[in-house]
Motif scaffolding. Structure first.
Motif, mmCIF file in Angstrom:
data_model
loop_
_atom_site.group_PDB
_atom_site.id
_atom_site.type_symbol
_atom_site.label_atom_id
_atom_site.label_comp_id
_atom_site.label_asym_id
_atom_site.label_seq_id
_atom_site.Cartn_x
_atom_site.Cartn_y
_atom_site.Cartn_z
ATOM 1 N N ALA B 105 2.550 16.967 -40.078
ATOM 2 C CA ALA B 105 2.923 15.553 -40.166
ATOM 3 C C ALA B 105 1.760 14.720 -40.705
ATOM 4 O O ALA B 105 1.953 13.825 -41.526
ATOM 5 N N LEU B 106 0.560 15.008 -40.264
ATOM 6 C CA LEU B 106 -0.587 14.199 -40.678
ATOM 7 C C LEU B 106 -1.023 14.555 -42.098
ATOM 8 O O LEU B 106 -1.476 13.707 -42.861
ATOM 9 N N ASP B 171 -6.947 9.231 -35.195
ATOM 10 C CA ASP B 171 -6.499 8.152 -36.069
ATOM 11 C C ASP B 171 -7.724 7.470 -36.682
ATOM 12 O O ASP B 171 -8.547 6.920 -35.952
ATOM 13 N N PRO B 172 -7.856 7.504 -38.035
ATOM 14 C CA PRO B 172 -9.051 6.903 -38.637
ATOM 15 C C PRO B 172 -9.163 5.399 -38.356
ATOM 16 O O PRO B 172 -10.259 4.853 -38.397
ATOM 17 N N ASP B 173 -8.044 4.764 -38.080
ATOM 18 C CA ASP B 173 -8.092 3.325 -37.789
ATOM 19 C C ASP B 173 -7.981 3.068 -36.293
ATOM 20 O O ASP B 173 -7.655 1.953 -35.879
ATOM 21 N N ARG B 181 -2.805 9.360 -35.712
ATOM 22 C CA ARG B 181 -1.958 8.290 -36.250
ATOM 23 C C ARG B 181 -0.558 8.435 -35.667
ATOM 24 O O ARG B 181 -0.139 9.542 -35.304
ATOM 25 N N ILE B 182 0.170 7.347 -35.646
ATOM 26 C CA ILE B 182 1.579 7.423 -35.259
ATOM 27 C C ILE B 182 2.368 7.957 -36.449
ATOM 28 O O ILE B 182 2.152 7.531 -37.580
ATOM 29 N N PHE B 183 3.242 8.923 -36.162
ATOM 30 C CA PHE B 183 3.968 9.566 -37.259
ATOM 31 C C PHE B 183 4.895 8.578 -37.958
ATOM 32 O O PHE B 183 5.465 7.683 -37.336
ATOM 33 N N HIS B 184 5.053 8.790 -39.261
ATOM 34 C CA HIS B 184 6.008 7.989 -40.032
ATOM 35 C C HIS B 184 7.442 8.395 -39.678
ATOM 36 O O HIS B 184 7.669 9.411 -39.038
ATOM 37 N N ASP B 185 8.371 7.601 -40.167
ATOM 38 C CA ASP B 185 9.779 7.891 -39.886
ATOM 39 C C ASP B 185 10.181 9.271 -40.393
ATOM 40 O O ASP B 185 10.958 9.979 -39.751
ATOM 41 N N ILE B 269 7.152 11.138 -28.076
ATOM 42 C CA ILE B 269 5.764 10.667 -28.086
ATOM 43 C C ILE B 269 5.428 9.993 -29.407
ATOM 44 O O ILE B 269 4.886 8.890 -29.432
ATOM 45 N N GLY B 270 5.745 10.664 -30.513
ATOM 46 C CA GLY B 270 5.552 10.030 -31.811
ATOM 47 C C GLY B 270 4.156 10.144 -32.387
ATOM 48 O O GLY B 270 3.844 9.554 -33.416
#
Lengths: 368, 359, 307
Positions: B105-106, B171-173, B181-185, B269-270
């Motif tokens: 995913a990432l 998460d880089p930010d 990071r939160i996964f995209h849709d 969780i996402g």
């Protein structure tokens, strides 16, 4: 002889059983106050309320709401930071709680997700940074200020010049604490160093104690910790060195070794925020309170702390409270000897938030 | 009168279906005692545990969310347990599945394609299989007991997850906080019922139940597993490979656990967190056995155990019952469920005390 | 160097002691053909009850006794279910763990912040004055000495006594043992109770000596490690002892390595005890026949006299 033993045994059984009954009554007898405008405040905890550390202190804060404001409170303990958190937060929101405190970093995204669904409910998330809707606030304590005070004490009191630090996980909060401690320590004792052992748990008395032993064996004569149990203090007491407590006053576990504890004091904040909801003045804010607001407080000094060290620690405490001292006042270097910030300046909150390097004086590599 | 067990000539078909209800009735009785002792209204407590969580559509959906990983892993593990392969490291395999699914995913963070999710699923399955292949290899090649290796690898997996989330997968930010990071849709599981969190994983759990049932009842490998589990020597004589069974059952369990782990991060969780499972891999072992190592049994066991967790949360909220009580109550429920299965194979008889003494 | 070595070894001994108790107890249970996965739950009950007893009576012996009884009491539930009612052992053990975690937390709810100084050290006169060996071996509390003694006793019991032989016979073939006339159920029940009592002592060691306090879930997974160690040891007491010290030793050494500033991520360091256990198991598992000889063949299988 045997009869005597049996008698004793009977006495013990009796005592234990009376205690059990008393405990059961204690557990269940938590009466619910009816005033406080019938408002319900919910809490979700990452650990059990009996952890004597992080969750325990939040629960003390919750209890202060019942005793001070007479509101009804609910808590759900030991909620893992995964899929379960979202459900529990949502359940609190649907069961009439008007204000919900989510007390662990891992609840950040579930808190924000549920908040969007329930605009009439206020959410307060501890130690995170996301406020995606205007019914979410974030709050945290500037524990690093407290670490500056105990670092000062350590600098004065170490004889070996080696201080041990038991750390949980390499997150900015913990690293900030190590750095703040080290900077303050080296201000009064420039040659002293900090050795860190990461135990990869918040909560394993045996392992925390073993880490303390390893550090003491390697020359540390003072132990600081960023884990929850009093085990390290007990080891310090046993070995005749000094230690600082974490989260709550841990002096009873180490009457001689205990120098002081940084005490997490959420009560005033919880009372203030609950009042704000009751009075309709609640707004989404980011709160990062420290010594001056009383969110970071201290246990009384142990007998071992001499008067001059107390004075020095108090001076740092007062200085931080008044703003004349900042724990990250320049100049100081990072571990590699490069200057992070020059004199006359100090790191701002943005720099502190994501801190991921050691300052000079910390030994070993930063994991992760 | 002294009660004793008398072996039935053959398994009681009636008791197969009735014994869980006897267990529930006994749990009810036990619960009444427990909660009365704690000074709570037993009726309210029972309502909080078993009824209240299911009074809304959302509640039913959450039951599915909580039960899906338990059923998915439980049915797969039951195959191994039938064959006498003791994979108790499903938690670690789940963790590796979550890690590998998240890596996909990432890695495809910028890609918005329908292929992201299937790739993540493949990643999750392969991750879990890889982790289960280590005990399989060590068992077949070096005879190393899989109970130890799979359990120890669970701890290693959890530490590996910690290492990755505190480091490269951060998460880089995210201000260096330990989360991805939160996964995209495109990397998030489709929701089955609008307004809930019931995700595709629930469908897969049902497919798994059906698939494993077919495997056990219709396929040759299913037959081999049953034979080797019941009589290893007979299995060997019949030419069934024990090593193949070990590999098959471990890879199956690992793959399904990995898939369940990927579903957790991609569904409710996402994102990848340092903790992704509240011990699903371990609870699934109970699910498998309470379900009598039968796929349909595991389905019901998974739902019931999931319900007891939801009920525990609910009891904390509505009755201020500490979580410790939930543990005691769950333990009791499981004890009764496991104990009542005795009625399938045995009859309870009573003999007079006197005969017992003299005979 | 010796300055570090002696205390480091002492730390290893204290870290390994609870594992020795719990694993030896579980080994006896398994030797009888019963697998009890409830060690963690029994340990926690031992820890909390032992702590309550010692803080209420100030008697060390009563504390240890209470811990033992608590563990044995928990194992009795298990015994009734798996022996009396033929419940599946694996699942019943896991359920016992869930039950024990909950019950210990419930019982210990009033104990937050209660301090206890720990059971006293009993240096053995003369022996404890021997340089190097003295402080390492002869300056411990009674439970550490006890763990040495019990290892020897269990080993002797299994190899040299008739009762030990019978226990092994029951574990290897309950049908044959039953046919000869041994009371299979009774022997298994005793083995389970012994396992429970040992797990109780292991828990008591945690709350009375290792870190003398009670906190919920304080065993932090040590029961699981003990279970793994029995397998690791291929059901031999000497190897149980060795395994516990291997695990405890590497756990402590990695903490020392960190304190010295080894540049390896702490998570990797924390993996070492688990990885080392796997690797050593692989090395010692080559001889399949020998393992077969020691492993109880009937493990996990239910037994009913009428069958």
């Amino acid at each position: 002889m045997i009869g005597k033993k049996l008698n004793l045994l009977a006495a013990v059984t009796h005592k234990v059983s009376t205690m059990l009954v008393a405990l059961l009554i204690m557990v269940t007898g938590t009466s619910v106050h009816a005033d406080g405008h019938g408002m319900k405040v919910g809490f979700i905890y990452v650990g059990p309320t009996g952890d004597h550390g992080w969750t325990y202190r939040h629960d003390i804060g919750r209890q202060s709401l019942e005793s001070e404001l007479g509101v009804e409170t609910t808590y759900v303990e030991s909620v893992p930071e995964g899929a379960d958190a979202g459900r529990v937060i949502r359940q609190l929101a649907t069961s009439g709680h008007k204000l919900i405190f989510t007390t662990s970093f891992g609840y950040m995204n579930p808190t924000n997700n549920v908040a969007k669904e329930f605009p009439d409910v206020r959410f307060e998330h501890a130690t995170g940074y996301k406020r995606e809707s205007d019914n979410v606030s974030t709050y945290s304590a500037r524990f690093y200020e407290g670490r500056s005070v105990i670092g000062t004490i350590a600098g004065h009191m170490t004889r070996t010049g080696v201080v041990g630090y038991i750390a949980s996980f390499p997150i900015p909060e913990v690293i900030r604490g190590i750095n703040s401690f080290t900077l303050a320590m080296r201000k009064v004792n420039p040659d002293a160093v900090v050795r860190v052992v990461w135990v990869n748990t918040w909560y394993d008395p045996g392992k925390e104690g073993d880490a303390a032993k390893a550090l003491i064996d390697q020359g540390a004569d003072i132990i600081a910790q960023h884990t929850d149990s009093p085990a390290a203090l007990q080891v310090a007491e046993d070995r005749g060195v000094f230690a600082f407590g974490q989260a709550s006053d841990m002096s009873t576990f180490a009457p001689n070794a205990h120098l002081t504890s940084i005490v997490n004091n959420w009560d005033p904040y919880y009372i203030e925020r609950t009042k704000a909801v009751m009075e309709g003045t609640w707004e989404s804010v980011d709160t990062w309170n420290g010594i001056s607001e009383g969110m970071v407080s201290f246990a009384p000094y142990g007998d071992a702390v001499p008067a001059d060290v107390r004075a020095a620690a108090d001076a740092v405490k007062d200085g931080i409270a008044s703003g004349s001292i900042h724990p990250f006042d320049g100049p100081f270097n990072n571990q590699a000897g490069e200057q992070v910030i020059g004199s006359g300046e100090h790191l701002d909150d943005g720099d502190l938030l994501g801190m991921n390097y050691y300052v000079e004086g910390v030994e070993g590599d930063l994991p992760g | 009168m002294i009660p004793y067990l008398e072996k039935r000539a053959e398994h009681s078909r009636t008791m197969v279906y009735i014994s869980p209800f006897i267990a529930l009735a006994l749990t009810l009785l036990g619960g009444i005692m427990l909660f009365s002792l704690l000074g709570k209204s037993p009726a309210q407590a029972m309502y909080a545990f078993f009824v209240a969580p299911l009074t809304s559509l959302y509640g039913w959906a959450e039951l599915g969310v909580k039960a899906s990983p338990l059923v998915l892993i439980g049915v797969a593990l039951s195959i191994g347990f039938r064959a006498g392969v003791w994979n108790i490291g499903a938690e670690g395999q789940l963790t590796l599945g979550a890690i590998c699914g998240s890596c996909v995913a990432l890695w495809l963070y910028q890609v918005d394609s329908v292929f992201v999710l299937p790739l993540m699923m493949v990643g999750g399955v392969l991750g879990g299989m890889f982790w289960a292949s280590i005990p399989a290899f060590l068992k077949t090649r070096f005879n190393a007991n899989e109970i130890l290796t799979s359990l120890m690898l669970t701890y290693v997996a959890l530490l590996l997850l910690s290492l990755l989330v505190h480091g490269p997968l951060r998460d880089p930010d995210g201000f260096n906080f330990p989360e991805s990071r939160i996964f995209h849709d495109a990397a998030s599981l489709p929701i089955m019922v609008n307004g809930t969190r019931l995700h595709l994983g629930a469908v897969f759990a049902l497919i798994a139940v059906g698939g494993i049932w077919l495997l056990l009842s219709k396929s040759l490998i299913g037959f081999q597993i049953k034979v080797i589990g019941q009589a290893p020597a007979a299995g060997r004589h019949a030419g069934f490979s024990v090593n193949r069974t070990i590999w098959f059952t471990l890879l199956l369990g690992g793959g399904m656990a990995g898939l369940a782990g990927m579903f957790e991060v991609s569904g409710p969780i996402g994102q990848l967190l340092p903790i992704i499972s509240p011990g699903y891999g371990f609870t699934a072992i109970i699910v498998a056995f309470v379900g009598r190592l039968h796929p349909v049994g595991s389905l019901f066991a998974g739902l019931l155990i999931a319900l007891s967790y939801l009920g525990g949360e609910n009891a904390q909220i509505t009755l201020n019952l500490p979580i410790a009580v939930t543990g005691v109550f769950q333990g009791m429920l499981l004890f009764f469920l496991l104990a009542c299965d005795v009625l399938i194979r045995y009859r309870i008889r009573f003999k007079p005390v006197s005969r017992f003494r003299h005979g | 160097m010796v300055d570090i070595l002696i205390p480091a070894i002492i730390t290893i001994i204290t870290a390994s002691t609870p594992l020795v108790y719990a694993a030896l107890g579980e080994m006896i249970t398994e030797k009888s053909g019963v697998l009890n996965l409830g060690v963690e739950g029994m340990m926690l009950m031992g820890a909390v009850i032992g702590f309550i007893a010692v803080t209420q009576t100030s008697s060390v012996m009563l504390g240890i006794l209470a811990a033992m009884l608590a563990g044995a009491g928990m194992s009795l539930i298990f015994a009734m279910l798996v022996l009396g009612l033929q419940a599946t052992q694996v699942a019943t053990g896991l359920a016992l763990t869930i039950f024990g975690i909950g019950l210990s937390a419930l019982v210990g709810q009033g104990l937050v912040g209660v301090a206890y100084e720990g059971i006293p050290k009993l240096p053995i006169p003369l022996l404890s004055d021997i340089p190097f060996i003295g402080p390492i071996l002869f300056k411990h509390d009674i439970l550490v000495y006890g763990s040495f003694v019990i290892t020897v006793l269990v080993s002797w019991f299994l190899r040299k006594t008739r009762a030990g032989l019978i226990l092994r016979a029951v574990g290897d073939s309950h049908d044959a043992a039953h046919a000869i006339g041994y009371p299979v159920i009774k022997i298994r029940c005793l083995a389970i109770l012994f396992g429970g009592a040992m797990a109780g002592i292991a828990g008591g060691y945690l709350s009375l000596s290792y870190s003398p306090l009670w906190i919920e879930n304080m065993s932090a997974g040590r029961g699981w490690i003990a279970l793994a160690l029995v397998v690791f040891a291929t059901w031999r007491p000497g190897r149980v002892f060795f395994g516990a010290y291997l695990f405890g030793g590497i756990t402590i050494l990695q903490l020392h390595a960190q304190a010295m500033g080894a540049g390896v991520p702490s998570q990797v360091m924390s993996m070492l005890p688990y990885l080392a256990t796997i690797m050593v198991l692989v090395l010692i598992s080559r001889d399949q026949k020998k393992i077969k000889m020691n492993s109880p063949a009937c493990i996990g299988q239910p037994f009913h006299p009428s069958s």
